[in-house]
Scaffold this motif. Structure first.
Motif, PDB file in Angstrom:
ATOM      1  N   ALA A 194       0.986  -1.089   0.216  1.00  0.00           N
ATOM      2  CA  ALA A 194       0.015   0.047  -0.076  1.00  0.00           C
ATOM      3  C   ALA A 194       0.807   1.286   0.028  1.00  0.00           C
ATOM      4  O   ALA A 194       1.913   1.197   0.850  1.00  0.00           O
ATOM      5  CB  ALA A 194      -0.894   0.053   1.339  1.00  0.00           C
ATOM      6  N   VAL A 229      -3.218   5.452   6.806  1.00  0.00           N
ATOM      7  CA  VAL A 229      -2.292   4.375   7.159  1.00  0.00           C
ATOM      8  C   VAL A 229      -3.195   3.643   8.642  1.00  0.00           C
ATOM      9  O   VAL A 229      -3.018   2.635   8.579  1.00  0.00           O
ATOM     10  CB  VAL A 229      -1.163   5.051   7.774  1.00  0.00           C
ATOM     11  N   ILE A 282       2.992  -1.666   4.048  1.00  0.00           N
ATOM     12  CA  ILE A 282       2.779  -0.339   3.826  1.00  0.00           C
ATOM     13  C   ILE A 282       3.812   0.706   3.729  1.00  0.00           C
ATOM     14  O   ILE A 282       4.933   0.508   4.286  1.00  0.00           O
ATOM     15  CB  ILE A 282       1.492   0.269   4.754  1.00  0.00           C
ATOM     16  N   VAL A 342      -5.603   1.140   6.999  1.00  0.00           N
ATOM     17  CA  VAL A 342      -4.785  -0.070   6.343  1.00  0.00           C
ATOM     18  C   VAL A 342      -4.621  -0.896   7.635  1.00  0.00           C
ATOM     19  O   VAL A 342      -4.900  -2.110   7.519  1.00  0.00           O
ATOM     20  CB  VAL A 342      -3.720   0.146   5.433  1.00  0.00           C
TER      21      VAL A 342
END
Length: 355
Positions: free
Chosen positions: A106, A163, A148, A166
């Motif tokens: 991500a 963030v 990420i 996620v």
């Protein structure tokens, strides 16, 4: 019927030190308690390690996995590879290091990763509402954990709320989250979001005491990839990036009791600022970790048992009956001198000796 191999009179690394000389049996792909050997390997004066685990690699082809294996790295934790058919092909390779993979990471819409040629559009996450769908796509891909990238604030990177979303979505589905962070600010974003593992170490300054304490109290784990940090700092000399910041941050992690894994960021991609070689860079990483304050035993633990436990690799990381027979035989004592991991006498992957 598979032959039984015995490695005779060898001292075995157990995570906290070495055993007295003993015999280790391998039957098929597993370590077993005993047996009548068909093959006997002389181990007197030698030392047996669990197969080494690189906690941060990138896979571009079978050659990468073969290079890992030749250096005693029997498992590589891939931290971003695509497309899915390629990942599936690499997972199925025999006779070389086995990988786990995050598949697509991500990233924010304007950062360096999003600008990589061919980067998958479904890896760009711009809002908290997109986080759940991103994680579900990775689960459909068979991702073993979520990766990420925390970097500059929008428009380059994801904002804090995204963030956080996620990480929350991944944790709801029982997946670990690994965060790429190479600046102190990026570390703070990762810590605030509650990631499980940070990878890399900051090059812009030594990480502050408060963030280190928060990491420790949250049980975060670090894979600092000092080899990569040293390479980037050297390649970008004059940009204000200093390897010493990364090294001294690792020293602070160690003193604080943060668990440290051995990882290299090994890759063979063209155009990257630095490309640690698969396999050989792992031994350099062990040496840099010791220079940062770890004992050889602690570094070896971070290369084997601790990484296996952190990532739930319950079938490997220790030399015990019932475990996968991933083994590295070395000619000198690595608990006394970490450079001894380079003196490899034999490597086995799932019981098969690497030639």
């Amino acid at each position: 019927m598979a032959a039984i191999t015995a490695i005779d009179d060898v001292r075995v690394f157990r995570g906290d030190g070495l055993t007295a000389p003993r015999r280790v049996f391998v039957d098929g792909g597993e370590i077993v308690a005993d047996g009548i050997p068909d093959v006997v390997v002389a181990g007197a004066g030698k030392f047996l390690l669990p197969g080494l685990i690189d906690s941060h690699v990138h896979t571009l082809g079978r050659d990468d996995l073969a290079n890992l294996a030749r250096s005693g790295v029997t498992t590589g934790l891939d931290m971003a590879t695509w497309p899915l058919p390629f990942v599936t092909e690499m997972r199925a390779q025999a006779g070389v290091a086995q990988i786990r993979s995050a598949t697509t990471p991500a990233v924010g819409p304007g950062g360096n990763h999003a600008k990589m040629p061919g980067f998958p559009a479904d890896g760009i996450v711009t809002t908290p509402q997109e986080a759940h769908a991103f994680v579900e796509r990775r689960i459909a891909d068979g991702a073993d954990y979520i990766k990420i990238v925390t970097e500059a604030a929008p428009p380059e990177g994801m904002d804090q709320t995204t963030v956080n979303a996620v990480v929350e979505a991944a944790h709801e589905r029982g997946l670990l989250v690994v965060a790429h962070s190479i600046t102190t600010g990026a570390f703070r974003v990762a810590v605030e979001a509650g990631v499980d593992i940070s990878t890399h170490a900051p090059l812009d300054a030594v990480l502050d005491d408060d963030t280190v304490v928060r990491m420790r109290d949250a049980g975060m784990v670090s894979s600092p990839t000092l080899t990569m940090m040293k390479g980037i700092a050297g390649a970008r000399a004059g940009a204000g990036l200093k390897y010493e910041y990364a090294r001294d941050t690792v020293t602070k992690f160690h003193e604080a009791g943060i668990r440290l894994l051995v990882g290299t960021d090994a890759n063979s991609a063209p155009g990257v600022p630095f490309a640690p070689r698969h396999g050989t860079s792992f031994h350099a990483e062990l040496e840099l970790m010791v220079e940062a304050g770890l004992t050889p035993v602690e570094a070896l633990r971070g290369a084997t048992t601790l990484t296996a436990r952190t990532f739930g690799l319950d079938d490997r990381g220790a030399i015990e009956p019932g475990r996968r027979a991933d083994l590295v035989l070395v000619r000198a004592d690595p608990t006394a001198d970490i450079t001894a991991t380079r003196a490899i006498d034999g490597v086995w992957i799932a019981g098969e000796r690497v030639r």
